[in-house]
Design an enzyme around this catalytic site. Sequence first.
Site, short mmCIF file in Angstrom:
data_model
loop_
_atom_site.label_atom_id
_atom_site.label_comp_id
_atom_site.label_asym_id
_atom_site.label_seq_id
_atom_site.Cartn_x
_atom_site.Cartn_y
_atom_site.Cartn_z
N ARG A 35 0.52 -1.22 -0.26
CA ARG A 35 -0.33 -0.04 -0.16
C ARG A 35 0.73 1.29 -0.24
NH1 ARG A 35 -4.06 -1.13 4.16
NH2 ARG A 35 -5.65 -3.18 3.19
N CYS A 36 2.00 1.30 -0.75
CA CYS A 36 3.08 2.08 -0.99
C CYS A 36 2.89 3.04 -2.18
CB CYS A 36 4.42 1.82 -0.68
SG CYS A 36 5.67 2.79 -0.61
N GLY A 37 3.39 4.43 -1.58
CA GLY A 37 2.89 5.13 -3.62
C GLY A 37 4.08 4.54 -4.75
#
Length: 167
Positions: A35-37
């Site tokens: 769930r990271c950029g």
Amino acid sequence: MANVHHFKVRTPQGTSLDLSAYRDKVLLIVNTASRCGFTPQYQDLEHLYQQYHQQGLEILAFPCNQFGGQEPGNDQDIQQFCQLNYGVSFPVLAKIQVNGPDADPLFEYLKDQARGLMKTRAIKWNFTKFLVNKDGVVVKRYAPRTKPNQFIDAIEAELALLPKATA
């Protein structure tokens, strides 16, 4: 520890994986999160794996929830996410910590061998990447913002040094 090949890591199934199995392979070791950029880098990593695996490149992903709680799932959830969303076929290992008192010994070693920006030891965010040569020696550390396709030349240079039997 003399090199990366002296370490054992944990698989999502809870078994031990001896990194000596990767002798005479070029490794790209990455701490990851779902769930990271930077999560779309899974796609870039898979592309590299597909392009260079037959030549001796192995990619090892280590999920970590230490940065913004961006990897909250369990090992099974992470495996499913990587497969369904990015078609990941390289090993995604058990979730670990990369900093602090419970940091995985492999990442303690990697941080000692290749410092980050301003010679910092700590990993600052998800998708920090370590390129390791065929002898298990850390060649370079790449920041999270550095996309895998930005250091293809370095990967190809290491692959060119592999024994011909690996290719």
